[in-house]
Design an enzyme around this catalytic site. Sequence first.
Site, PDB file in Angstrom:
ATOM      1  N   SER A 198       1.102  -1.451  -0.215  1.00 16.96           N
ATOM      2  CA  SER A 198       0.311   0.273  -0.253  1.00 16.96           C
ATOM      3  C   SER A 198       0.939   1.630  -0.349  1.00 16.96           C
ATOM      4  CB  SER A 198      -0.677  -0.235   1.084  1.00 16.96           C
ATOM      5  OG  SER A 198      -0.137   0.086   2.499  1.00 16.96           O
TER       6      SER A 198
ATOM      7  N   ASP B 242      -3.666   8.153   7.980  1.00 15.55           N
ATOM      8  CA  ASP B 242      -5.131   6.917   8.489  1.00 15.55           C
ATOM      9  C   ASP B 242      -3.823   5.691   9.223  1.00 15.55           C
ATOM     10  OD1 ASP B 242      -3.628   5.182   7.225  1.00 15.55           O
ATOM     11  OD2 ASP B 242      -5.037   4.172   5.927  1.00 15.55           O
TER      12      ASP B 242
ATOM     13  N   HIS C  55      -0.987   4.387   7.151  1.00 17.01           N
ATOM     14  CA  HIS C  55      -0.072   5.284   6.166  1.00 17.01           C
ATOM     15  C   HIS C  55       0.273   6.332   6.021  1.00 17.01           C
ATOM     16  CE1 HIS C  55      -2.430   1.020   4.733  1.00 17.01           C
ATOM     17  NE2 HIS C  55      -1.225   1.538   4.258  1.00 17.01           N
TER      18      HIS C  55
END
Length: 350
Positions: A35, A325, A328
Amino acid sequence: MATMQTLFLISVQLLLMLVRTSGGKVPAIIVFGDSSVDAGNNNFIPTVARSNFQPYGRDFYGGRATGRFSNGKIATDFISEAFGLKPTIPAYLDPAYNISEFATGVTFASAGTGYDNATSNVLSVIPLWKELEYYKDYQKKLRTYLGEKQASERIAEALHITSMGTNDFLENYYAYPGRSSQFTITHYEDFLVRIADNFIKELYGLGARKISLGGLPPMGCMPLERTRNLIGSHDCSQRYNNLALEFNGKLKDLVEKLNKELPDISLVFSNPYYVFLHVIRNPSLYGIDVTEVACCATGLFEMGYACNRENPFTCTDASKYVFWDSFHPTEKTNYVVASYLVKTVLAKFI
Ligand SMILES: *[C@@H]1O[C@H](CO)[C@@H](O)[C@H](O)[C@H]1NC(C)=O
Ligand SMILES: *[C@@H]1O[C@H](CO)[C@@H](O)[C@H](O)[C@H]1NC(C)=O
């Protein structure tokens, strides 16, 4: 007084000028990983590891939620821009793009994946071996598009970037009994390093010569790990940070070994650990106020579907936060880390 951030800005501007005047030696950026570098591949596979909804992407072009796990751009977008290429790197599975765009940059990354096949199984995402299969498919299309000779040159000159490993530890080894019952943590690290070793050799075998192997961030400082760190008063988990340091040491050794082993390879180790930790420990130098919790929702544990537009707690200015978040970084942090890597290790490719 010049802050760290303006210094970064100035040096990136200088590098950009160099790229523009020299024409640039890197014609494409090709990305593999999780990610940290997925630009939306997971939108096109059945998984819950998604971020193609608001408020993800609210500071991206047009406020679009592309599937990047951030409020805006990710580090590889900034790296592409710094190399004088396009300002964002598209996801290979996104049908809105084709080989004419992918020829100058593409990402095969998938949120939730890792070196270990068992890691990608956790959230049914794209395993690393499958990212490589997509890359082979891409090379075929590139050969049709550019012709054999030009495509081979493009591949040899392109910068190949990898970024993964956090999920192997946090979403797999320490989350499920499988790998932790088979391997001690030291043996698991070595198991992952062997996969990284093979992966680089596969890329080399496919014609890649310029490769950046990404290290781990201070993963014990992610808000989710702070939230879980009850006995440590919600400070960074020292255990996970030490693990990141140890694993990074092994990746660095691997880079030295492969540079000796593989003729004409130019392999570098891109270590985000220290610059990332510098931001966390000295936020005011970067104009940042909040390091412990994330911008989205309560900032304590939400990511993916739990970070959604209905949440009334989401912050209004993500540039004041290190984390977007609970897992991240914000676009701001991505920019600082990318600029630092471009200025230091990646500068040799410019
Ligand atoms: C790629 O898509 C563009 C339109 O978005 C189109 O003009 C172009 O012909 C396509 N190229 C290839 C190689 O399919
Ligand atoms: C991961 O799975 C692929 C496909 O089944 C297999 O070829 C590969 O050997 C596996 N990797 C490891 C390290 O077990």
